[in-house]
Write a protein that holds these residues in place. Sequence first.
Motif, PDB file in Angstrom:
ATOM      1  N   PHE A   1       0.823  -1.211   0.000  1.00 15.39           N
ATOM      2  CA  PHE A   1       0.000   0.000   0.000  1.00 15.39           C
ATOM      3  C   PHE A   1       0.858   1.263   0.000  1.00 15.39           C
ATOM      4  N   ILE A   2       1.877   1.291   0.843  1.00 11.12           N
ATOM      5  CA  ILE A   2       2.729   2.476   0.965  1.00 11.12           C
ATOM      6  C   ILE A   2       3.476   2.756  -0.340  1.00 11.12           C
ATOM      7  N   LEU A   3       4.037   1.718  -0.950  1.00 11.60           N
ATOM      8  CA  LEU A   3       4.775   1.911  -2.198  1.00 11.60           C
ATOM      9  C   LEU A   3       3.861   2.407  -3.320  1.00 11.60           C
ATOM     10  N   HIS A   4       2.647   1.866  -3.375  1.00  8.02           N
ATOM     11  CA  HIS A   4       1.705   2.311  -4.411  1.00  8.02           C
ATOM     12  C   HIS A   4       1.265   3.754  -4.149  1.00  8.02           C
ATOM     13  N   THR A   5       1.134   4.101  -2.881  1.00  7.18           N
ATOM     14  CA  THR A   5       0.772   5.477  -2.536  1.00  7.18           C
ATOM     15  C   THR A   5       1.888   6.439  -2.915  1.00  7.18           C
ATOM     16  N   LEU A   6       3.132   6.052  -2.638  1.00  8.98           N
ATOM     17  CA  LEU A   6       4.273   6.895  -2.996  1.00  8.98           C
ATOM     18  C   LEU A   6       4.353   7.094  -4.507  1.00  8.98           C
ATOM     19  N   LEU A   7       4.069   6.035  -5.256  1.00  6.32           N
ATOM     20  CA  LEU A   7       4.064   6.162  -6.718  1.00  6.32           C
ATOM     21  C   LEU A   7       3.018   7.162  -7.166  1.00  6.32           C
ATOM     22  N   THR A   8       1.829   7.067  -6.604  1.00  7.53           N
ATOM     23  CA  THR A   8       0.729   7.966  -6.981  1.00  7.53           C
ATOM     24  C   THR A   8       1.047   9.409  -6.629  1.00  7.53           C
ATOM     25  N   VAL A   9       1.522   9.640  -5.419  1.00  8.08           N
ATOM     26  CA  VAL A   9       1.879  10.995  -4.993  1.00  8.08           C
ATOM     27  C   VAL A   9       3.026  11.530  -5.832  1.00  8.08           C
ATOM     28  N   GLY A  10       3.980  10.664  -6.152  1.00  6.08           N
ATOM     29  CA  GLY A  10       5.098  11.074  -6.993  1.00  6.08           C
ATOM     30  C   GLY A  10       4.638  11.520  -8.369  1.00  6.08           C
ATOM     31  N   PHE A  11       3.694  10.785  -8.968  1.00  3.70           N
ATOM     32  CA  PHE A  11       3.126  11.188 -10.253  1.00  3.70           C
ATOM     33  C   PHE A  11       2.560  12.601 -10.162  1.00  3.70           C
ATOM     34  N   LEU A  12       1.769  12.823  -9.120  1.00  4.11           N
ATOM     35  CA  LEU A  12       1.066  14.092  -8.984  1.00  4.11           C
ATOM     36  C   LEU A  12       2.028  15.253  -8.765  1.00  4.11           C
ATOM     37  N   LEU A  13       2.998  15.055  -7.891  1.00  2.00           N
ATOM     38  CA  LEU A  13       3.920  16.140  -7.564  1.00  2.00           C
ATOM     39  C   LEU A  13       4.894  16.435  -8.700  1.00  2.00           C
ATOM     40  N   TYR A  14       5.473  15.393  -9.275  1.00  2.00           N
ATOM     41  CA  TYR A  14       6.520  15.623 -10.275  1.00  2.00           C
ATOM     42  C   TYR A  14       5.970  16.102 -11.606  1.00  2.00           C
ATOM     43  N   PHE A  15       4.856  15.545 -12.037  1.00  2.00           N
ATOM     44  CA  PHE A  15       4.356  15.865 -13.372  1.00  2.00           C
ATOM     45  C   PHE A  15       3.270  16.929 -13.400  1.00  2.00           C
ATOM     46  N   PHE A  16       2.596  17.177 -12.270  1.00  2.00           N
ATOM     47  CA  PHE A  16       1.433  18.063 -12.325  1.00  2.00           C
ATOM     48  C   PHE A  16       1.434  19.169 -11.279  1.00  2.00           C
ATOM     49  N   ASP A  17       2.493  19.311 -10.531  1.00  2.00           N
ATOM     50  CA  ASP A  17       2.576  20.398  -9.559  1.00  2.00           C
ATOM     51  C   ASP A  17       3.586  21.418 -10.059  1.00  2.00           C
ATOM     52  N   GLU A  18       3.085  22.572 -10.519  1.00  2.00           N
ATOM     53  CA  GLU A  18       3.977  23.569 -11.116  1.00  2.00           C
ATOM     54  C   GLU A  18       4.953  24.158 -10.109  1.00  2.00           C
ATOM     55  N   GLN A  19       4.615  24.137  -8.831  1.00  2.00           N
ATOM     56  CA  GLN A  19       5.536  24.643  -7.817  1.00  2.00           C
ATOM     57  C   GLN A  19       6.683  23.668  -7.586  1.00  2.00           C
ATOM     58  N   PHE A  20       6.397  22.377  -7.772  1.00  2.00           N
ATOM     59  CA  PHE A  20       7.430  21.358  -7.573  1.00  2.00           C
ATOM     60  C   PHE A  20       8.341  21.264  -8.790  1.00  2.00           C
ATOM     61  N   ASP A  21       7.760  21.431  -9.994  1.00  2.00           N
ATOM     62  CA  ASP A  21       8.523  21.258 -11.225  1.00  2.00           C
ATOM     63  C   ASP A  21       8.573  22.560 -12.008  1.00  2.00           C
ATOM     64  N   ALA A  22       9.732  23.212 -12.005  1.00  2.00           N
ATOM     65  CA  ALA A  22       9.895  24.468 -12.741  1.00  2.00           C
ATOM     66  C   ALA A  22      10.744  24.267 -13.989  1.00  2.00           C
ATOM     67  N   THR A  23      10.866  23.016 -14.448  1.00  2.00           N
ATOM     68  CA  THR A  23      11.758  22.727 -15.569  1.00  2.00           C
ATOM     69  C   THR A  23      11.172  23.119 -16.914  1.00  2.00           C
ATOM     70  N   HIS A  24       9.923  23.586 -16.951  1.00  2.00           N
ATOM     71  CA  HIS A  24       9.349  24.015 -18.219  1.00  2.00           C
ATOM     72  C   HIS A  24       9.766  25.437 -18.584  1.00  2.00           C
ATOM     73  N   ILE A  25      10.314  26.145 -17.628  1.00  2.00           N
ATOM     74  CA  ILE A  25      10.708  27.528 -17.880  1.00  2.00           C
ATOM     75  C   ILE A  25      12.160  27.559 -18.314  1.00  2.00           C
ATOM     76  N   ASP A  26      12.399  28.189 -19.418  1.00  2.00           N
ATOM     77  CA  ASP A  26      13.749  28.268 -19.962  1.00  2.00           C
ATOM     78  C   ASP A  26      14.587  29.167 -19.063  1.00  2.00           C
ATOM     79  N   PRO A  27      15.606  28.639 -18.397  1.00  2.00           N
ATOM     80  CA  PRO A  27      16.397  29.445 -17.459  1.00  2.00           C
ATOM     81  C   PRO A  27      17.119  30.596 -18.142  1.00  2.00           C
ATOM     82  N   HIS A  28      17.488  30.436 -19.414  1.00  2.31           N
ATOM     83  CA  HIS A  28      18.194  31.496 -20.121  1.00  2.31           C
ATOM     84  C   HIS A  28      17.280  32.695 -20.351  1.00  2.31           C
ATOM     85  N   ILE A  29      16.013  32.385 -20.709  1.00  5.60           N
ATOM     86  CA  ILE A  29      15.063  33.481 -20.921  1.00  5.60           C
ATOM     87  C   ILE A  29      14.720  34.149 -19.612  1.00  5.60           C
ATOM     88  N   THR A  30      14.558  33.326 -18.559  1.00  3.47           N
ATOM     89  CA  THR A  30      14.244  33.885 -17.247  1.00  3.47           C
ATOM     90  C   THR A  30      15.363  34.791 -16.769  1.00  3.47           C
TER      91      THR A  30
END
Length: 204
Positions: A163-192
């Motif tokens: 249960f814990i491992l499956h929960t960590l996978l689910t939370v990881g999906f949400l945070l890494y791919f869909f949380d803009e505060q967690f993932d700022a890699t879409h912004i070009d650092p050179h332009i910023t």
Amino acid sequence: MASFIPQPSKDFLNSQIRPNPDLYGPFWVCATLVFTIAISGDLANFFTTKGGHGWHANFYHVTVAATIIFLYAWLTPGAVWGVLSWQGNPAGYTFLEMVCVYGYSLTIYIPISLLLVIPSPAFRYTLMAIGLILSVSVMLLSMWPAVKDFDIKISVITLAVIFILHTLLTVGFLLYFFDEQFDATHIDPHITTTHAALKPTKSS
């Protein structure tokens, strides 16, 4: 449908997988999820930032998704099967059957990942919670016949770790791919950096 709709009267492994276990289905479930979650994560970030200047698609997400999903779908069932073998494996589950359970259990996340492009944190967390409950319930119901005859402590620990491992996978999906505060890699650092340098400052 049986892979993400729990049926307490019969477990998914014995009713659906055991008659004809295969690697074809689990492989394509994982491969499809890799692309849907990576692309949906990019689209979600695009809609959240409204495609602002400096945004760019993050193709590295495909690599990350593939690594996480395929490692989880192979290593985790291998570890669980190892525990079952250590305890005598009274249900006779094979490694192939365990891989099938874990691979098919991810099916529910494919349609959910497509809906996560909707820019609403509450909606996203609700969807992922539903997906987690459905997916992990199928897994735990499938595992119960294999652990019910173990020592009660080992049974509880085994199911809790699953249960814990499956929960960590689910939370990881949400945070890494869909949380803009967690993932700022879409912004070009050179332009910023350029924008920050051109920003006017107050004279003293």
